[in-house]
Design an enzyme around this catalytic site. Sequence first.
Site, PDB file in Angstrom:
ATOM      1  N   ALA A 102       4.106  -0.919  -0.284  1.00 56.57           N
ATOM      2  CA  ALA A 102       3.076  -1.164  -0.904  1.00 56.57           C
ATOM      3  C   ALA A 102       3.041  -0.558  -2.428  1.00 56.57           C
ATOM      4  CB  ALA A 102       1.828  -0.762  -0.220  1.00 56.57           C
ATOM      5  N   SER A 103       4.010   0.218  -2.619  1.00 55.81           N
ATOM      6  CA  SER A 103       3.885   1.161  -4.043  1.00 55.81           C
ATOM      7  C   SER A 103       4.399   0.115  -5.112  1.00 55.81           C
ATOM      8  CB  SER A 103       4.788   2.317  -3.784  1.00 55.81           C
ATOM      9  OG  SER A 103       5.030   2.764  -5.092  1.00 55.81           O
ATOM     10  N   THR A 104       3.498   0.061  -6.014  1.00 51.53           N
ATOM     11  CA  THR A 104       3.947  -0.702  -7.325  1.00 51.53           C
ATOM     12  C   THR A 104       5.238  -0.182  -8.059  1.00 51.53           C
ATOM     13  OG1 THR A 104       2.192   0.688  -8.454  1.00 51.53           O
ATOM     14  CG2 THR A 104       1.873  -1.638  -7.772  1.00 51.53           C
TER      15      THR A 104
END
Length: 197
Positions: A11-13
């Site tokens: 989920a981490s950009t």
Amino acid sequence: MPRIDFWYEFASTYSYITAMRIANVAAEEGVVVRWRPFLLGPIFKELGWNDSPFNIYPAKGRYMWHDFARVCDEEGLPLQLPPVRFPQNGVKAARLALAGEADGWTAAFTRAVFTANYAEQRDISDDGTLRDILSGIDVDPDAAFEAANAPANKEALFAQVDEAKARGIFGAPSFTVGDELFWGNDRLEAALRWAKG
């Protein structure tokens, strides 16, 4: 050869940016990368957060999306914001990535999942999306899902999260070299230098 552990959350950009560049940068420096998928949700809960800090703190979120787009542009990476709520649920993808370590397809799978999430506006929690990704990297989806959903693999992901906590990891991407911790895409080069010397 020196080694670096790359801790990332689907989920981490900024993990997207790192995942797309770490293999080449590390190879140039002669450093081996171990890909370490984990989940930030349990860590955030211990901090008292029930959501991404980019959602909890609107000013931080606005800055992140602007900066994220700027860095993607600098790196020549395509970017389309995820079509579903941010952050997307990456549990299934993390289980699959961990299961792929034994057969050597974790890195290719990881890059493809990040591309689906941040460049193709696909739902990375959807089995169909993940099966398409697996097929696209010549991995049998049925066998991969069976391995990913095995109790031992699920436990291994929990253990990975516990190890991240024990190492003091609080965000992604993070890098560890022995007991030394580096956090953020912009610290990759520093972590590689530390690994070499």
